[in-house]
Write an enzyme that holds these catalytic residues in place. Structure first.
Site, PDB file in Angstrom:
ATOM      1  N   CYS A 159       0.823  -1.207   0.000  1.00 20.81           N
ATOM      2  CA  CYS A 159       0.000   0.000   0.000  1.00 20.81           C
ATOM      3  C   CYS A 159       0.863   1.266   0.000  1.00 20.81           C
ATOM      4  O   CYS A 159       1.066   1.889   1.051  1.00 20.81           O
ATOM      5  CB  CYS A 159      -0.951   0.007   1.188  1.00 20.81           C
ATOM      6  SG  CYS A 159      -2.184   1.310   1.019  1.00 20.81           S
ATOM      7  N   LYS A 315       0.724  -2.873  -4.344  1.00 20.22           N
ATOM      8  CA  LYS A 315       0.515  -4.118  -3.604  1.00 20.22           C
ATOM      9  C   LYS A 315      -0.524  -3.874  -2.509  1.00 20.22           C
ATOM     10  O   LYS A 315      -0.185  -3.356  -1.440  1.00 20.22           O
ATOM     11  CB  LYS A 315       1.830  -4.574  -2.976  1.00 20.22           C
ATOM     12  CG  LYS A 315       2.897  -4.945  -4.008  1.00 20.22           C
ATOM     13  CD  LYS A 315       4.145  -5.445  -3.327  1.00 20.22           C
ATOM     14  CE  LYS A 315       5.242  -5.766  -4.334  1.00 20.22           C
ATOM     15  NZ  LYS A 315       4.885  -6.756  -5.352  1.00 20.22           N
ATOM     16  N   ALA A 318      -6.930  -4.645  -1.945  1.00 16.37           N
ATOM     17  CA  ALA A 318      -7.922  -4.282  -2.963  1.00 16.37           C
ATOM     18  C   ALA A 318      -7.532  -4.862  -4.322  1.00 16.37           C
ATOM     19  O   ALA A 318      -8.395  -5.320  -5.085  1.00 16.37           O
ATOM     20  CB  ALA A 318      -8.032  -2.763  -3.046  1.00 16.37           C
ATOM     21  N   CYS A 351      -6.169   2.619  -3.187  1.00 16.95           N
ATOM     22  CA  CYS A 351      -5.493   3.096  -1.993  1.00 16.95           C
ATOM     23  C   CYS A 351      -6.408   4.096  -1.293  1.00 16.95           C
ATOM     24  O   CYS A 351      -6.655   5.180  -1.823  1.00 16.95           O
ATOM     25  CB  CYS A 351      -4.168   3.744  -2.405  1.00 16.95           C
ATOM     26  SG  CYS A 351      -3.192   4.223  -0.998  1.00 16.95           S
TER      27      CYS A 351
HETATM   28  C1  LIG Z   1       0.180  -0.345   7.217  1.00 18.94           C
HETATM   29  C2  LIG Z   1      -0.521  -1.019   6.064  1.00 18.94           C
HETATM   30  C3  LIG Z   1      -1.599  -0.398   5.463  1.00 18.94           C
HETATM   31  C4  LIG Z   1      -2.246  -0.995   4.405  1.00 18.94           C
HETATM   32  N1  LIG Z   1      -3.329  -0.377   3.868  1.00 18.94           N
HETATM   33  C5  LIG Z   1      -4.044  -0.996   2.914  1.00 18.94           C
HETATM   34  C6  LIG Z   1      -5.267  -0.430   2.455  1.00 18.94           C
HETATM   35  O1  LIG Z   1      -5.699   0.611   2.928  1.00 18.94           O
HETATM   36  N2  LIG Z   1      -5.942  -1.086   1.476  1.00 18.94           N
HETATM   37  C7  LIG Z   1      -5.506  -2.268   0.964  1.00 18.94           C
HETATM   38  O2  LIG Z   1      -6.170  -2.832   0.094  1.00 18.94           O
HETATM   39  N3  LIG Z   1      -4.336  -2.821   1.359  1.00 18.94           N
HETATM   40  C8  LIG Z   1      -3.613  -2.226   2.337  1.00 18.94           C
HETATM   41  N4  LIG Z   1      -2.469  -2.816   2.810  1.00 18.94           N
HETATM   42  C9  LIG Z   1      -1.881  -3.961   2.077  1.00 18.94           C
HETATM   43  C10 LIG Z   1      -2.541  -5.317   2.313  1.00 18.94           C
HETATM   44  O3  LIG Z   1      -2.707  -5.571   3.677  1.00 18.94           O
HETATM   45  C11 LIG Z   1      -1.666  -6.381   1.650  1.00 18.94           C
HETATM   46  O4  LIG Z   1      -1.432  -6.021   0.305  1.00 18.94           O
HETATM   47  C12 LIG Z   1      -2.294  -7.766   1.682  1.00 18.94           C
HETATM   48  O5  LIG Z   1      -2.587  -8.175   2.988  1.00 18.94           O
HETATM   49  C13 LIG Z   1      -1.336  -8.777   1.055  1.00 18.94           C
HETATM   50  O6  LIG Z   1      -1.920 -10.035   1.042  1.00 18.94           O
HETATM   51  P1  LIG Z   1      -1.036 -11.330   0.729  1.00 18.94           P
HETATM   52  O7  LIG Z   1      -1.982 -12.479   0.801  1.00 18.94           O
HETATM   53  O8  LIG Z   1      -0.217 -11.140  -0.479  1.00 18.94           O
HETATM   54  O9  LIG Z   1      -0.022 -11.395   1.971  1.00 18.94           O
HETATM   55  P2  LIG Z   1      -0.352 -11.502   3.515  1.00 18.94           P
HETATM   56  O10 LIG Z   1      -1.775 -11.140   3.808  1.00 18.94           O
HETATM   57  O11 LIG Z   1       0.717 -10.741   4.201  1.00 18.94           O
HETATM   58  O12 LIG Z   1      -0.222 -13.057   3.837  1.00 18.94           O
HETATM   59  C14 LIG Z   1       0.918 -13.821   3.587  1.00 18.94           C
HETATM   60  C15 LIG Z   1       0.806 -15.113   4.372  1.00 18.94           C
HETATM   61  O13 LIG Z   1       1.847 -16.011   3.915  1.00 18.94           O
HETATM   62  C16 LIG Z   1       2.420 -16.650   5.042  1.00 18.94           C
HETATM   63  N5  LIG Z   1       3.796 -17.049   4.705  1.00 18.94           N
HETATM   64  C17 LIG Z   1       4.858 -16.241   4.528  1.00 18.94           C
HETATM   65  N6  LIG Z   1       5.966 -16.975   4.270  1.00 18.94           N
HETATM   66  C18 LIG Z   1       5.559 -18.281   4.286  1.00 18.94           C
HETATM   67  C19 LIG Z   1       6.242 -19.520   4.112  1.00 18.94           C
HETATM   68  N7  LIG Z   1       7.558 -19.563   3.880  1.00 18.94           N
HETATM   69  N8  LIG Z   1       5.532 -20.673   4.215  1.00 18.94           N
HETATM   70  C20 LIG Z   1       4.193 -20.641   4.435  1.00 18.94           C
HETATM   71  N9  LIG Z   1       3.500 -19.498   4.627  1.00 18.94           N
HETATM   72  C21 LIG Z   1       4.183 -18.330   4.555  1.00 18.94           C
HETATM   73  C22 LIG Z   1       2.357 -15.604   6.148  1.00 18.94           C
HETATM   74  O14 LIG Z   1       2.389 -16.211   7.434  1.00 18.94           O
HETATM   75  C23 LIG Z   1       1.026 -14.910   5.858  1.00 18.94           C
HETATM   76  O15 LIG Z   1      -0.046 -15.473   6.594  1.00 18.94           O
HETATM   77  C24 LIG Z   1      -1.802  -2.256   3.894  1.00 18.94           C
HETATM   78  C25 LIG Z   1      -0.725  -2.897   4.532  1.00 18.94           C
HETATM   79  C26 LIG Z   1      -0.097  -2.302   5.612  1.00 18.94           C
HETATM   80  C27 LIG Z   1       1.038  -3.017   6.279  1.00 18.94           C
END
Ligand SMILES: Cc1cc2nc3c(=O)[nH]c(=O)nc-3n(C[C@H](O)[C@H](O)[C@H](O)COP(=O)(O)OP(=O)(O)OC[C@H]3O[C@@H](n4cnc5c(N)ncnc54)[C@H](O)[C@@H]3O)c2cc1C
Length: 414
Positions: A159, A315, A318, A351
């Site tokens: 984000c 990233k 959304a 965003c």
């Molecule tokens: C401060 C902040 C503000 C944000 N604001 C927004 C917003 O306003 N709007 C929005 O849409 N997005 C926002 N985001 C971004 C959003 O939260 C992420 O883009 C989203 O959660 C990413 O999803 P993901 O499934 O890719 O990863 P994640 O949700 O991070 O999940 C990854 C998972 O993989 C697991 N994993 C990692 N490595 C391994 C491994 N080796 N083996 C097995 N499992 C593993 C982890 O334990 C975790 O559970 C924000 C993020 C932050 C930090």
């Protein structure tokens, strides 16, 4: 011992759970999801936690309540990928094989990319909503005036707007607490504009003017000296200053050091190590996928989405909301007819830029940074989401978290 799944998902985060929940509704023989984490967090609300406007506990739910029934939760960590053999290895050396693999482990933080960050972050006056939003709120409350420096690393981050959202809220808090007249708010970024989407940038520059924020573009964060409260930057060719203020600045060769009284930053972000070391990574070490189908560019039975994927868009959760139905459609077509589906991802991401307590702008855009507002916003009586609106704040604080837990993670299209 070897276990086999028709579909294996790595990571039960936003992307992994949504894929599992949507695929479950299709005919899949067996599905496993690997993740060692006890809890899943709704990270978008961490911006509000950092500003004292949301309860951290409410952003956390036990993983066991979120993994869809019928999907096997493998509570382990993946350490190695072997896509030539359709297998992954876990850190306790178990081999798990698959017909189709979905890679969604999110991103990892590499603090070593900014010297002094690991030692200073989360302590004293150096904070990050990305790692400890409750600490951010303490830092904002303890600030006694001076220079409040908001910054971000040169790597891609989750984000991209989050480092400035907390700045706008902090300014609002300093105004309410009477500190603003003794404070200088600075935003230092390696980028050359406040936001990549024209309509949103126009609104944000008005917010910057209203809040009297000093912008420093082309500033690449290199080092944090927490003892002396100095953040060191090298300057890019795109450096420029806007609304300049009288700051205490040191110089060391090509580096310039900005003295601060509080600092907020996002941590430098990279793909998890097992992705970087795998044949799925591109040159920049993120997971290489086709930008439209999210199929691995080297292994047709592997897909990648979410923060780990090398997609030229922001990233965010959304973005994942739009990526998941396409990955699911492609998988179903591949399983049934040995060909991809016809849906294509256009790079949609969004965003929610909170600009004050009670105000927000909603940036929605595609790969080309076209502003693409959701027509459904009209139903909320929001005519132009590129402008600040109180109803958008309600969306951020109440409606989106509800939709996330009750619709998105349950596999419903929203
Ligand atoms: C401060 C902040 C503000 C944000 N604001 C927004 C917003 O306003 N709007 C929005 O849409 N997005 C926002 N985001 C971004 C959003 O939260 C992420 O883009 C989203 O959660 C990413 O999803 P993901 O499934 O890719 O990863 P994640 O949700 O991070 O999940 C990854 C998972 O993989 C697991 N994993 C990692 N490595 C391994 C491994 N080796 N083996 C097995 N499992 C593993 C982890 O334990 C975790 O559970 C924000 C993020 C932050 C930090």
């Amino acid at each position: 011992m070897e276990t086999h799944y028709e579909v294996l998902i790595i990571g039960a985060g936003t992307a992994g759970i949504m894929v599992a929940a949507q695929l479950k509704k299709k005919k899949v023989k067996s599905m496993g999801i690997i993740d060692p984490a006890e809890f899943h967090y709704y990270q978008p609300a961490w911006t509000l936690v950092g500003a004292g406007s949301y309860d951290y506990e409410k952003t956390r739910r036990p993983m066991k309540e979120l993994i869809p029934k019928g999907v096997k939760w493998i509570k382990k960590t993946v350490s190695k990928l072997d896509p030539d053999k359709n297998s992954v290895q876990t850190s306790d050396k178990e081999i798990i094989t698959y017909d189709y693999l979905v890679v969604a482990p999110g991103l990892a933080y590499d603090f070593s990319l900014v010297e002094g960050l690991e030692e200073s972050l989360g302590k004293g006056n150096v904070c990050s909503n990305y790692t400890d939003p409750e600490h951010t709120w303490k830092v904002i409350q303890n600030f006694k005036g001076g220079t409040a420096l908001f910054t971000q690393p040169t790597t891609p981050i989750k984000c991209g707007g989050a480092p400035q959202k907390i700045m706008y809220l902090a300014e609002n808090h300093f105004k309410k607490s009477g500190l603003i007249k003794d404070s200088t708010i600075v935003f230092a970024t390696s980028g050359g504009v406040i936001f990549g989407v024209k309509q949103i940038a126009e609104t944000l520059m008005k917010v910057v003017d209203r809040k009297n924020i000093h912008l420093r573009f082309g500033h690449q964060l290199k080092k944090i000296d927490a003892k002396k409260n100095i953040a060191w930057y090298s300057l890019g060719d795109n450096q420029s200053l806007y609304n300049e203020k009288d700051l205490k600045i040191d110089r060391d060769g090509d580096l310039i050091g900005i003295h601060f009284d509080m600092l907020h930053t996002a941590p430098p972000s990279v793909a998890p190590k097992f992705i970087q070391n795998s044949p799925l990574a591109n040159e920049a070490k993120w997971m290489s996928v086709d930008h439209k189908s999210m199929q691995s560019t080297t292994f047709p039975n592997v897909f990648g989405l979410g923060d780990v994927a090398a997609l030229p868009t922001a990233k965010t959760g959304a973005a994942i909301r739009k990526q998941v139905p396409i990955v699911v459609d492609n998988l179903v077509h591949l399983m049934g007819k040995n060909e991809l589906g016809s849906m294509a991802y256009d790079g949609y991401s969004s965003c929610p830029l909170v600009t004050d307590y009670g105000k927000m702008v909603l940036a929605e855009f595609d790969y080309d940074n076209n502003f693409t507002p959701d027509p459904k916003l009209k139903r909320m009586l929001i005519k132009d989401s590129s402008k600040e609106h109180w109803r958008l704040w309600i969306l951020k604080k109440y409606i989106l978290p509800y939709m996330y837990w009750n619709k998105m993670l349950k596999g419903k299209n929203v």
